[in-house]
Design an enzyme around this catalytic site. Structure first.
Site, PDB file in Angstrom:
ATOM      1  N   GLY A  10       0.705  -1.057   0.017  1.00 18.53           N
ATOM      2  CA  GLY A  10      -0.048   0.028   0.070  1.00 18.53           C
ATOM      3  C   GLY A  10       0.859   1.219   0.062  1.00 18.53           C
ATOM      4  N   SER A 124      -4.315   6.807  13.797  1.00 18.73           N
ATOM      5  CA  SER A 124      -4.545   8.084  12.941  1.00 18.73           C
ATOM      6  C   SER A 124      -4.889   9.194  13.888  1.00 18.73           C
ATOM      7  CB  SER A 124      -5.851   7.695  12.282  1.00 18.73           C
ATOM      8  OG  SER A 124      -6.448   8.719  11.640  1.00 18.73           O
ATOM      9  N   THR A 126      -7.164  10.895  13.595  1.00 14.05           N
ATOM     10  CA  THR A 126      -8.775  10.807  13.881  1.00 14.05           C
ATOM     11  C   THR A 126      -9.220  10.552  15.349  1.00 14.05           C
ATOM     12  OG1 THR A 126     -10.891  10.070  12.750  1.00 14.05           O
ATOM     13  CG2 THR A 126      -9.503   8.565  12.945  1.00 14.05           C
ATOM     14  N   TYR A 149     -14.625   3.867  10.192  1.00 13.70           N
ATOM     15  CA  TYR A 149     -13.139   4.048   9.981  1.00 13.70           C
ATOM     16  C   TYR A 149     -12.606   4.375  11.256  1.00 13.70           C
ATOM     17  CZ  TYR A 149      -8.642   5.270   8.723  1.00 13.70           C
ATOM     18  OH  TYR A 149      -7.126   5.440   8.720  1.00 13.70           O
ATOM     19  N   LYS A 153      -9.931   2.360  14.323  1.00 15.27           N
ATOM     20  CA  LYS A 153      -8.552   2.758  15.037  1.00 15.27           C
ATOM     21  C   LYS A 153      -8.822   2.891  16.616  1.00 15.27           C
ATOM     22  CE  LYS A 153      -6.729   3.008  11.098  1.00 15.27           C
ATOM     23  NZ  LYS A 153      -5.630   1.776  10.756  1.00 15.27           N
TER      24      LYS A 153
END
Ligand code: NAD
Ligand code: UFG
Length: 338
Positions: A10, A124, A126, A149, A153
């Site tokens: 990735g 993240s 986030t 999403y 996390k």
């Protein structure tokens, strides 16, 4: 020393593979290629002049993973594999929970059974949610994610903390990324989004290469200097180097360590557009559109802890990020497809 890199073909994984090989680590890559191409691994070999094994395997496939652990001697894992599109996660929450959370649980079970207890995890910014004030630092309580999403996390961070509580032999590093952009300066690896990009920089790059017409800036009425959203953009090579520092430290200890990987600097959407135009001499038409649901006004790091404990600091500038993004995009207009 051999490192398992899940999601190693990735965007961030491939750049980290380059830096791991440059730092003298051996690597074993596991990926199911649901959002990447095996060609990324060939490009990593080309950049580094080093060879390594790539297994096509889903991390939810315990037997498949177990076999890899039997065949290879693995000392630690850097765990990138996961689904990452915020909008898609709202449409397909079950797929996100299943892939990201169960995938991680399967990986951890296999690692535990193999006696491999060092893991570096891609978390993240986030997780700070909208409750905390910028700059975010690692002592702040985790906030509420605005999408599945982000929730994965937060859950995975909790799972890893619980795992350490149950067995102090684990070494867990939770790396909270801010906004990774840019590409390897060779232009051979970079971000290769499927379909219409959700994120700002790949969208801009696709306008520059003629694939999209115009950028819609999601709101110019935020309480920020120019009204557009502010983020902490970090060059993906700096981010990759942060993993090497975190891994070096994690291998020599046990415990749970959390690090922000950001620059500590916030740039607005307009800063990014203007710098991209200036550095690359291309035109990026844009218009102001409505806010995107779930976006926060500002997100940037306090990056002092990583500087102090890891001796790591992001060094590449916004101009470097814009130049390297364009170098990748113009040389690979269709990503890894010719
Ligand atoms: P990416 O999609 O380019 O890489 C993820 C890789 O994992 C892909 O190669 C994909 O094929 C693979 N993968 C997904 N599910 C898998 C599974 N079940 N089994 C095996 N392989 C699987 O994403 P990226 O930008 O390189 O992100 C890497 C990690 O960093 C992700 O966990 C992401 O959530 C996290 N992260 C990314 C950002 C960002 O802005 N890019 C920000 C914060 C955190
Ligand atoms: N933006 C636009 N137009 C676009 C795309 C984005 O104006 O077409 C704006 C956004 O509103 C935001 C900024 O550009 O102000 C950055 O948006 P991105 O989508 O590039 O990044 P986000 O900060 O929204 O999200 C990223 C990752 C998430 C991660 C989050 C954590 O995509 O995976 O950072 O910081 F969770």
């Amino acid at each position: 020393m051999s490192i398992l890199v899940t999601g190693g073909t990735g965007y961030i994984g491939s750049h980290t593979c380059v830096e791991l090989l440059n730092a003298g680590y051996d690597i074993v890559v596991v990926d199911n290629f649901c959002n990447s191409s095996p060609m990324a691994a060939d490009r990593v070999r080309e950049i580094t002049g080093k060879d390594f094994k790539v297994y096509r395997c889903d991390i939810r496939d315990r037997d498949g993973l177990k076999k890899i652990f039997e065949e290879e001697k693995i000392d630690a894992a850097i765990h990138f594999a996961g689904l990452k599109a915020v909008g898609e996660s709202c449409q397909k929450p079950l797929e996100y929970y299943e892939n990201n959370i169960w995938g991680t649980v399967a990986l951890l079970e296999v690692m535990r059974d193999a006696g491999c207890k060092t893991i570096v995890f891609s978390s993240s910014a986030t997780v700070y949610g909208s409750e905390n004030k910028v700059p975010f630092n690692e002592t702040m309580p985790v906030g509420t994610a605005t999408n599945p999403y982000g929730t994965t996390k937060i859950y995975i961070e909790n799972i890893l903390q619980d795992l350490y509580k149950s067995d102090n032999g684990w070494s867990v590093s939770l790396l909270r990324y801010f906004n990774p952009i840019g590409a390897h300066p060779s232009g051979r690896i970079g971000e290769n989004p499927n379909g219409i990009p959700n994120n700002l920089m790949p969208y801009i790059a696709q306008i520059a290469v003629g694939k999209r017409e115009k950028l819609s800036i999601f709101g110019d009425d935020y309480p920020t200097p120019d009204g557009t959203g502010v983020r902490d953009y970090i060059h993906v090579v700096d981010l990759a180097l942060g993993h090497i520092k975190a891994l070096d430290r994690a291998l020599g200890k046990t415990g749970v360590d959390i690090y922000n990987l950001g620059t500590g600097i916030g740039y607005s959407v307009l800063d990014i557009v203007k710098t991209f135009i200036e550095v690359n001499g291309v035109d990026i038409p844009y218009e102001i559109g409505p806010r995107r649901p779930g976006d926060i006004a500002e997100c940037y790091a306090n990056a002092d802890k990583a500087a102090k404990e890891l001796g790591w600091k992001a060094e590449r500038t916004l101009a470097d990020m814009c130049r390297d993004t364009w170098n990748w995009q113009k040389n690979n207009p269709n990503g890894y497809e010719n």
